[in-house]
Write an enzyme that holds these catalytic residues in place. Sequence first.
Site, short mmCIF file in Angstrom:
data_model
loop_
_atom_site.label_atom_id
_atom_site.label_comp_id
_atom_site.label_asym_id
_atom_site.label_seq_id
_atom_site.Cartn_x
_atom_site.Cartn_y
_atom_site.Cartn_z
N LYS A 110 0.83 -1.22 0.00
CA LYS A 110 0.00 0.00 0.00
C LYS A 110 0.85 1.26 0.00
O LYS A 110 0.47 2.27 -0.58
CB LYS A 110 -0.96 0.01 1.19
CG LYS A 110 -2.11 -0.96 1.03
CD LYS A 110 -3.24 -0.61 1.97
CE LYS A 110 -4.42 -1.54 1.78
NZ LYS A 110 -5.49 -1.31 2.74
N LYS A 192 -3.85 -11.38 -6.01
CA LYS A 192 -5.12 -11.72 -5.36
C LYS A 192 -6.25 -10.81 -5.85
O LYS A 192 -6.00 -9.68 -6.26
CB LYS A 192 -4.97 -11.66 -3.83
CG LYS A 192 -4.88 -10.27 -3.30
CD LYS A 192 -5.05 -10.24 -1.79
CE LYS A 192 -4.84 -8.83 -1.35
NZ LYS A 192 -5.70 -8.18 -0.51
N LYS A 195 -10.50 -5.52 -3.69
CA LYS A 195 -11.57 -4.50 -3.77
C LYS A 195 -11.06 -3.22 -4.39
O LYS A 195 -11.81 -2.47 -4.99
CB LYS A 195 -12.03 -4.10 -2.36
CG LYS A 195 -12.77 -5.07 -1.58
CD LYS A 195 -13.39 -4.33 -0.39
CE LYS A 195 -13.15 -5.04 0.91
NZ LYS A 195 -12.18 -4.49 1.79
P1 TYM Z 1 -10.17 -6.48 3.95
O1 TYM Z 1 -11.30 -5.52 4.06
O2 TYM Z 1 -9.08 -6.19 2.98
O3 TYM Z 1 -10.71 -7.91 3.60
C1 TYM Z 1 -11.78 -8.49 4.32
C2 TYM Z 1 -11.60 -9.99 4.45
O4 TYM Z 1 -11.56 -10.61 3.15
C3 TYM Z 1 -10.37 -11.40 3.03
N1 TYM Z 1 -9.93 -11.35 1.63
C4 TYM Z 1 -9.75 -12.41 0.85
N2 TYM Z 1 -9.91 -13.72 1.07
C5 TYM Z 1 -9.65 -14.56 0.05
N3 TYM Z 1 -9.26 -14.14 -1.18
C6 TYM Z 1 -9.09 -12.84 -1.45
N4 TYM Z 1 -8.72 -12.44 -2.65
C7 TYM Z 1 -9.34 -11.90 -0.41
N5 TYM Z 1 -9.28 -10.54 -0.34
C8 TYM Z 1 -9.64 -10.22 0.92
C9 TYM Z 1 -9.38 -10.76 3.97
O5 TYM Z 1 -8.35 -11.65 4.33
C10 TYM Z 1 -10.26 -10.37 5.13
O6 TYM Z 1 -10.49 -11.47 5.98
N6 TYM Z 1 -7.36 -5.36 7.94
C11 TYM Z 1 -8.51 -6.12 7.51
C12 TYM Z 1 -9.76 -5.77 8.25
C13 TYM Z 1 -9.64 -5.83 9.74
C14 TYM Z 1 -9.71 -7.01 10.54
C15 TYM Z 1 -9.59 -6.56 11.87
C16 TYM Z 1 -9.82 -8.36 10.23
C17 TYM Z 1 -9.51 -4.76 10.59
N7 TYM Z 1 -9.48 -5.20 11.88
C18 TYM Z 1 -9.59 -7.46 12.95
C19 TYM Z 1 -9.83 -9.27 11.31
C20 TYM Z 1 -9.71 -8.82 12.63
C21 TYM Z 1 -8.75 -5.85 6.02
O7 TYM Z 1 -8.31 -4.87 5.48
O8 TYM Z 1 -9.54 -6.75 5.41
#
Ligand code: TYM
Length: 326
Positions: A110, A192, A195
């Site tokens: 990022k 991967k 979003k």
């Molecule tokens: P974020 O918003 O990027 O993604 C949300 C969840 O989706 C999963 N994910 C994927 N899984 C499989 N294949 C993919 N291509 C893929 N892209 C995203 C992510 O692993 C995630 O589980 N920092 C985190 C959000 C967060 C969080 C937390 C998670 C903030 N605090 C505490 C767990 C516990 C994030 O940006 O996820």
Amino acid sequence: MRIFSGIQPTGSLHIGNYFGAIRQWLDFQHNNECVFCVVDLHAITVPYDAKNLPNLVQEKAIVYLAAGLDPEKVIILVQSSIREHTELCWLLNTVTPLGELYRMTQYKEKSTKHKKEECAGLLNYPILMAADILLYDTEIVPVGEDQKQHVELARDIARRFNSKFGETFVLPKVKLPKEGARIMSLTEPTKKMSKSEADKKSSISLFDSPEEIRKKIKSAVTDTYKTIKYDKNKRPGVSNLLTIYAILSDRSIKEVEKEMKEKSYKVFKEELAELLVEKLEPFRRKREELLSREVYVREILKQGENRARIIAEAKIAEVRKKMGLY
Ligand code: TYM
């Protein structure tokens, strides 16, 4: 067990988010104490549109409900509504070595992407995530593979805090799904599905129309081999599609591979597109329904906030005391 996980309210949620995170949450919700969060404070660490943020938050809460999370069983929460997340983040800042933050893969990616606008929040992002998790004495954190490193850091932070100030935090464990922990981009299958990717053809959103789904799968990058075979390294495109098919049809990749062996890419892709259309249909329907029930969704978030506050206030009081704050 206490379960915590969250999703950023940026962009539209795609099948990677569903397979990596939400699908696991649905399994956990029945026999555990779950907190599922829309992490708006994480979303503001890169450039964003402040006017639209509340809509994006509300929309993600709708996705949680449309996916089948039961607000009677789980806490659905907006991160910024509980101030203790940010307070604990500050406190944990003081026990986190800088070097650990600089080595985080997501930070490296990022900060390169947003070089000109890079802020301190982007570097400290995993500490806020650790605060989210540790504030609720979380035991299990169901996420996709890209978040594994952050959960491990949260565990290290908890361990460090406990040895410095005495037993305070539960050491959280990461939980990845058996299949679908890393769904790849349809257009660049070595990356991967994301979003924040500008090319909309690279991902299938949970609310894409049947026509959009068919078009995207048709143009998904595969390879020039003749047979359909799973080989993650040599044939990432077709392996990704096989994984998606296997998850949606509740079968193993081996079984799907066997079934598709004699078929052409064209037929395989058509069958996959139809399966996606069918499986995502209930999402679209429930979302439509919920879009007109704004007051109800707000009520659920308020209820989540009230329930979460009781846990968060008690924990932060304990932490403040251990750290000798006046
Ligand atoms: P974020 O918003 O990027 O993604 C949300 C969840 O989706 C999963 N994910 C994927 N899984 C499989 N294949 C993919 N291509 C893929 N892209 C995203 C992510 O692993 C995630 O589980 N920092 C985190 C959000 C967060 C969080 C937390 C998670 C903030 N605090 C505490 C767990 C516990 C994030 O940006 O996820």
